[in-house]
Write a protein that holds these residues in place. Structure first.
Motif, PDB file in Angstrom:
ATOM      1  N   ASP A 265       0.805  -1.217   0.000  1.00  0.00           N
ATOM      2  CA  ASP A 265       0.000   0.000   0.000  1.00  0.00           C
ATOM      3  C   ASP A 265       0.841   1.271   0.000  1.00  0.00           C
ATOM      4  OD1 ASP A 265       0.967  -0.056   2.555  1.00  0.00           O
ATOM      5  OD2 ASP A 265      -0.983  -0.204   3.540  1.00  0.00           O
ATOM      6  N   GLN A 266       2.181   1.123   0.104  1.00  0.00           N
ATOM      7  CA  GLN A 266       3.048   2.304   0.001  1.00  0.00           C
ATOM      8  C   GLN A 266       3.343   2.671  -1.449  1.00  0.00           C
ATOM      9  OE1 GLN A 266       6.504   2.338   2.662  1.00  0.00           O
ATOM     10  NE2 GLN A 266       5.537   0.748   3.905  1.00  0.00           N
ATOM     11  N   TYR A 267       3.030   1.759  -2.375  1.00  0.00           N
ATOM     12  CA  TYR A 267       3.258   2.022  -3.792  1.00  0.00           C
ATOM     13  C   TYR A 267       1.980   2.561  -4.428  1.00  0.00           C
ATOM     14  CZ  TYR A 267       7.406  -1.008  -3.335  1.00  0.00           C
ATOM     15  OH  TYR A 267       8.601  -1.564  -2.954  1.00  0.00           O
ATOM     16  N   ALA A 268       2.138   3.506  -5.335  1.00  0.00           N
ATOM     17  CA  ALA A 268       1.002   3.921  -6.154  1.00  0.00           C
ATOM     18  C   ALA A 268       0.600   2.747  -7.048  1.00  0.00           C
ATOM     19  CB  ALA A 268       1.365   5.130  -7.004  1.00  0.00           C
ATOM     20  N   ALA A 269      -0.699   2.666  -7.374  1.00  0.00           N
ATOM     21  CA  ALA A 269      -1.209   1.510  -8.106  1.00  0.00           C
ATOM     22  C   ALA A 269      -0.480   1.310  -9.431  1.00  0.00           C
ATOM     23  CB  ALA A 269      -2.708   1.665  -8.339  1.00  0.00           C
ATOM     24  N   ASP A 270      -0.287   2.392 -10.200  1.00  0.00           N
ATOM     25  CA  ASP A 270       0.375   2.261 -11.499  1.00  0.00           C
ATOM     26  C   ASP A 270       1.836   1.867 -11.339  1.00  0.00           C
ATOM     27  OD1 ASP A 270      -1.928   2.789 -12.835  1.00  0.00           O
ATOM     28  OD2 ASP A 270      -1.382   4.809 -13.478  1.00  0.00           O
ATOM     29  N   ASP A 271       2.506   2.398 -10.314  1.00  0.00           N
ATOM     30  CA  ASP A 271       3.906   2.036 -10.083  1.00  0.00           C
ATOM     31  C   ASP A 271       4.023   0.557  -9.736  1.00  0.00           C
ATOM     32  OD1 ASP A 271       4.673   4.622 -10.555  1.00  0.00           O
ATOM     33  OD2 ASP A 271       4.711   5.195  -8.440  1.00  0.00           O
ATOM     34  N   LEU A 272       3.144   0.092  -8.857  1.00  0.00           N
ATOM     35  CA  LEU A 272       3.174  -1.320  -8.473  1.00  0.00           C
ATOM     36  C   LEU A 272       2.911  -2.208  -9.689  1.00  0.00           C
ATOM     37  CD1 LEU A 272       3.467  -3.267  -6.069  1.00  0.00           C
ATOM     38  CD2 LEU A 272       0.988  -3.152  -5.783  1.00  0.00           C
ATOM     39  N   GLY A 273       2.007  -1.765 -10.553  1.00  0.00           N
ATOM     40  CA  GLY A 273       1.725  -2.525 -11.762  1.00  0.00           C
ATOM     41  C   GLY A 273       2.913  -2.616 -12.698  1.00  0.00           C
ATOM     42  N   HIS A 274       3.794  -1.616 -12.680  1.00  0.00           N
ATOM     43  CA  HIS A 274       4.997  -1.667 -13.512  1.00  0.00           C
ATOM     44  C   HIS A 274       6.045  -2.601 -12.915  1.00  0.00           C
ATOM     45  CE1 HIS A 274       3.832   2.549 -15.130  1.00  0.00           C
ATOM     46  NE2 HIS A 274       3.343   1.593 -15.880  1.00  0.00           N
ATOM     47  N   TYR A 275       6.018  -2.757 -11.611  1.00  0.00           N
ATOM     48  CA  TYR A 275       7.008  -3.604 -10.958  1.00  0.00           C
ATOM     49  C   TYR A 275       6.606  -5.072 -10.968  1.00  0.00           C
ATOM     50  CZ  TYR A 275       8.416   0.953  -9.089  1.00  0.00           C
ATOM     51  OH  TYR A 275       8.798   2.265  -8.968  1.00  0.00           O
ATOM     52  N   ILE A 276       5.314  -5.342 -11.103  1.00  0.00           N
ATOM     53  CA  ILE A 276       4.809  -6.722 -11.072  1.00  0.00           C
ATOM     54  C   ILE A 276       4.121  -7.041 -12.397  1.00  0.00           C
ATOM     55  CG2 ILE A 276       3.318  -8.371  -9.892  1.00  0.00           C
ATOM     56  CD1 ILE A 276       3.519  -6.728  -7.385  1.00  0.00           C
ATOM     57  N   GLY A 277       4.604  -8.043 -13.091  1.00  0.00           N
ATOM     58  CA  GLY A 277       3.927  -8.524 -14.295  1.00  0.00           C
ATOM     59  C   GLY A 277       2.902  -9.580 -13.911  1.00  0.00           C
ATOM     60  N   TYR A 278       1.754  -9.562 -14.561  1.00  0.00           N
ATOM     61  CA  TYR A 278       0.655 -10.454 -14.138  1.00  0.00           C
ATOM     62  C   TYR A 278       0.002 -11.080 -15.369  1.00  0.00           C
ATOM     63  CZ  TYR A 278      -3.849 -11.878 -12.105  1.00  0.00           C
ATOM     64  OH  TYR A 278      -4.963 -12.589 -11.713  1.00  0.00           O
ATOM     65  N   LEU A 279      -0.140 -12.389 -15.310  1.00  0.00           N
ATOM     66  CA  LEU A 279      -0.885 -13.119 -16.333  1.00  0.00           C
ATOM     67  C   LEU A 279      -2.057 -13.811 -15.645  1.00  0.00           C
ATOM     68  CD1 LEU A 279      -1.146 -14.144 -19.255  1.00  0.00           C
ATOM     69  CD2 LEU A 279       0.273 -16.099 -18.593  1.00  0.00           C
ATOM     70  N   PRO A 280      -3.291 -13.303 -15.816  1.00  0.00           N
ATOM     71  CA  PRO A 280      -4.451 -13.891 -15.130  1.00  0.00           C
ATOM     72  C   PRO A 280      -4.959 -15.152 -15.833  1.00  0.00           C
ATOM     73  CG  PRO A 280      -5.151 -12.054 -16.482  1.00  0.00           C
ATOM     74  CD  PRO A 280      -3.651 -12.122 -16.614  1.00  0.00           C
ATOM     75  N   GLN A 281      -5.858 -15.841 -15.161  1.00  0.00           N
ATOM     76  CA  GLN A 281      -6.467 -17.028 -15.772  1.00  0.00           C
ATOM     77  C   GLN A 281      -7.242 -16.650 -17.024  1.00  0.00           C
ATOM     78  OE1 GLN A 281      -8.611 -19.918 -13.413  1.00  0.00           O
ATOM     79  NE2 GLN A 281      -7.605 -19.224 -11.541  1.00  0.00           N
ATOM     80  N   GLN A 282      -8.093 -15.626 -16.905  1.00  0.00           N
ATOM     81  CA  GLN A 282      -8.908 -15.181 -18.026  1.00  0.00           C
ATOM     82  C   GLN A 282      -8.207 -14.008 -18.702  1.00  0.00           C
ATOM     83  OE1 GLN A 282     -11.612 -16.821 -18.962  1.00  0.00           O
ATOM     84  NE2 GLN A 282     -11.499 -18.209 -17.213  1.00  0.00           N
ATOM     85  N   VAL A 283      -7.692 -14.261 -19.890  1.00  0.00           N
ATOM     86  CA  VAL A 283      -6.952 -13.228 -20.613  1.00  0.00           C
ATOM     87  C   VAL A 283      -7.925 -12.222 -21.224  1.00  0.00           C
ATOM     88  CG1 VAL A 283      -5.484 -12.792 -22.610  1.00  0.00           C
ATOM     89  CG2 VAL A 283      -4.984 -14.709 -21.088  1.00  0.00           C
ATOM     90  N   THR A 284      -7.605 -10.954 -21.072  1.00  0.00           N
ATOM     91  CA  THR A 284      -8.394  -9.880 -21.675  1.00  0.00           C
ATOM     92  C   THR A 284      -7.490  -9.019 -22.537  1.00  0.00           C
ATOM     93  OG1 THR A 284      -9.935  -9.791 -19.801  1.00  0.00           O
ATOM     94  CG2 THR A 284      -9.849  -7.868 -21.233  1.00  0.00           C
ATOM     95  N   LEU A 285      -7.864  -8.884 -23.809  1.00  0.00           N
ATOM     96  CA  LEU A 285      -7.176  -7.973 -24.711  1.00  0.00           C
ATOM     97  C   LEU A 285      -8.079  -6.778 -24.972  1.00  0.00           C
ATOM     98  CD1 LEU A 285      -5.612 -10.493 -27.267  1.00  0.00           C
ATOM     99  CD2 LEU A 285      -4.569  -9.514 -25.224  1.00  0.00           C
TER     100      LEU A 285
END
Length: 580
Positions: free
Chosen positions: A402-422
């Protein structure tokens, strides 16, 4: 670099605050309304002068002068009326633009919690409904209604009886308007809800078109939709009948009152109590006084929609307060620590993950295995910062998530979900996470890591091929490879994969393993949620999740050895896969 840390505004006052930022627009529009309504007296006064002065004097010069003056005044009125219409339209546009990003952000955050029944899916449409009201003529009519008593009072100057008739007629129209509001509000709301349900069901059927056709469900689904549609149409017609009856009654009553005004005026003229010019002017003035009331009643549905939208929008902003801006932290090392993690998703009464702890060091890969519904996806969402823990903490690089801004955290963590959305956009834009300025070199590098480069080059326009979101003609495995490239874009320090090879073939699985292997060599880390042995060949450690709890944890071979009888065969298979 430290960003300004502002205290978020009180969400209950947020709508009013945004509205007040542009209140000067309404002030100017109201000022113009004063002159527009004063210029509305041009017609009655012109008729008064024509009947009482021109006809009696038979002066063409006087008629010409009056007509030129009237033309000038009406031209001025047209300009002021046009100007105030454009001003209130821009007030609505500024109101919407001030809240667009805020509402969109809240919509995305609320979409993370589909279990929450109260989470509105219409916030953006509600914002549009408020703006549409500001751009409509009925908004100007509402601004003109305060002048109705002024025009009615002016009729008293011609004769008290005409004034009292105008007051009685105007009061009756106001009563009808209030009845319209009271009697149609619930019916209009019910019709909107019924229509929304029918449209939502139709969209579900469209998204599941393959299942509907292949399983012989089309007839039954169509009948169910037709039933909901018929109910929505029935309620819409009922609401329309009520509002239509009030509209017709208002229109007919206004025309009758003008005729009654003429009749009463003629009677007074015959009694020599007033002039013929005053009789005509009084009738015109009455029509002008009642016109905004008639329009408001006729367009009451638009007003009611906007008022309901305003209420829903206020509730939405209240329940989804803005996120605080946070200090931008440096890129963290790939060290993930979770302690005593308990997660209760919104709308769920019991925790789906309880007292979970794990440690992931840089250069390592952790496998999370367990049956479907065991809590793997909940753990993944918690590690991504999408779910807030009810207890415990998660730290990446020493800082809690929670100390990271949402967009910053998203740049640091790559995520591949079960349901792919393009998304609707080119392949490059999808891999670059819809960036306005994609890094082409980084896009190609990520695609090569995901073994998607050759696949993309085989498309009609390569990386510039436009994808129609999930409706594109790509196969499930192709979509997953592009989504894997998206997860690898920007060189994240941590990669979280949720059932990553569910739609991958052997080549795709091998590419996935190579990507994880490369990530480990560069000092990054990966977490793989799966129940397939092929996906854990690069994992150094394993944890086993059952019913929301970690029941086993340790090195991959130790955990496998304690769980299965043919652990040796699986280990040999995994080692062989890892050597490729």
């Amino acid at each position: 670099m430290k960003q300004t840390n502002r205290k978020p505004p009180n969400p209950r006052r947020e709508l009013q605050s945004v509205r007040n930022q542009s209140v000067s627009f309404l002030g100017v529009a109201f000022l113009f309304s004063i002159f527009v309504n004063l210029l509305m007296l041009t017609g009655p006064l012109f008729m008064l002068q024509v009947y009482d002065r021109v006809l009696s004097s038979r002066s063409v010069e006087t008629l010409t002068a009056l007509f030129l003056l009237v033309g000038l005044l009406y031209g001025l009125m047209a300009m002021l009326d046009y100007a105030r219409g454009r001003i209130v339209a821009r007030f609505g546009a500024k109101f919407q633009s001030s809240l667009d990003e805020r509402v969109f952000d809240g919509t995305i955050r609320r979409a993370l919690y589909p279990q929450v029944r109260s989470a509105p899916a219409t916030a953006l449409r509600d914002l549009e409904a408020v703006r549409s009201l500001c751009a409509s003529p009925v908004f100007l009519a509402v601004m003109d209604i305060p002048w109705t008593p002024v025009f009615l009072a002016a009729i008293f100057l011609f004769h008290p009886l005409l004034g009292w008739l105008a007051v009685a007629g105007g009061s009756l129209l106001i009563v009808i308007a209030l009845l319209n509001q009271v009697l149609t509000k619930q019916k209009v709301a019910e019709a909107q809800v019924a229509s929304g349900r029918a449209n939502a069901f139709a969209e579900q059927a469209r998204q599941a078109a393959e299942v509907v056709r292949s399983q012989g469900m089309q007839g039954d689904v169509a009948q169910r939709w037709l039933s909901q549609r018929s109910n929505a149409l029935s309620q819409s017609i009922s609401a329309s009948d009520w509002t239509g009856s009030f509209t017709s009654l208002t229109k007919s009553l206004r025309l009758f009152l003008q005729s009654a005004m003429l009749a009463l005026g003629a009677w007074l003229v015959l009694r020599n109590e007033m002039t013929a010019g005053a009789m005509i002017a009084g009738s015109i003035l009455l029509g002008r006084a009642l016109a905004p009331v008639e329009m408001a009643v006729g367009q009451w549905g638009l007003i009611e929609n906007a008022r309901t939208a305003w209420s829903r929008l206020g509730t939405f902003l209240d329940e989804t307060p803005p996120e605080q801006t946070k200090t931008k932290l440096p890129v963290p090392e790939a060290r993930l620590v979770a302690k005593g993690l308990t997660v209760i998703p919104p709308g769920v009464q019991k925790p789906t993950l309880r007292n979970a702890s794990l440690l992931l060091e840089p250069g390592k890969a952790l496998g999370v295995i367990g049956k479907s519904g065991s809590g793997k996806t909940t753990l993944a969402k918690a590690l991504l910062g999408l779910l807030t823990p009810a207890a415990g903490e998660i730290r990446l690089g020493g800082a809690t998530l929670d100390q990271y801004a949402a967009d910053d955290l998203g740049h640091y963590i790559g995520y591949l979900p079960q349901q792919v959305t393009l998304f609707n956009g080119t392949v490059t834009e999808n891999i670059a996470r819809m960036s306005q300025q994609p890094d082409d070199a980084a896009v190609v590098a990520a695609a090569k890591k995901a073994n998607a480069h050759e696949l993309i080059m085989s498309l009609e326009k390569g990386y510039d091929t436009f994808l129609e979101g999930n409706d594109s003609q790509l196969s499930g495995g192709q979509k997953q490879r592009i989504a894997l490239a998206r997860a690898l874009y920007g060189d994240p320090v941590l990669l979280i994969l949720d059932e990553p090879n569910s739609a991958l073939d052997a080549d795709g699985t091998e590419a996935l393993n190579r990507a994880v292997r490369s990530l480990k060599k560069s000092g990054k880390a990966a977490i793989i949620m799966t129940h397939r042995p092929q996906a854990i060949s690069e994992c150094d450690d394993l944890i086993v999740v059952e019913k929301g709890q970690i029941v086993k944890a340790g090195s991959r071979d130790e955990v496998l050895g304690s769980m299965v009888q043919n652990a040796g065969a699986i280990k040999r298979h995994l080692n062989k896969v890892g050597e490729k």
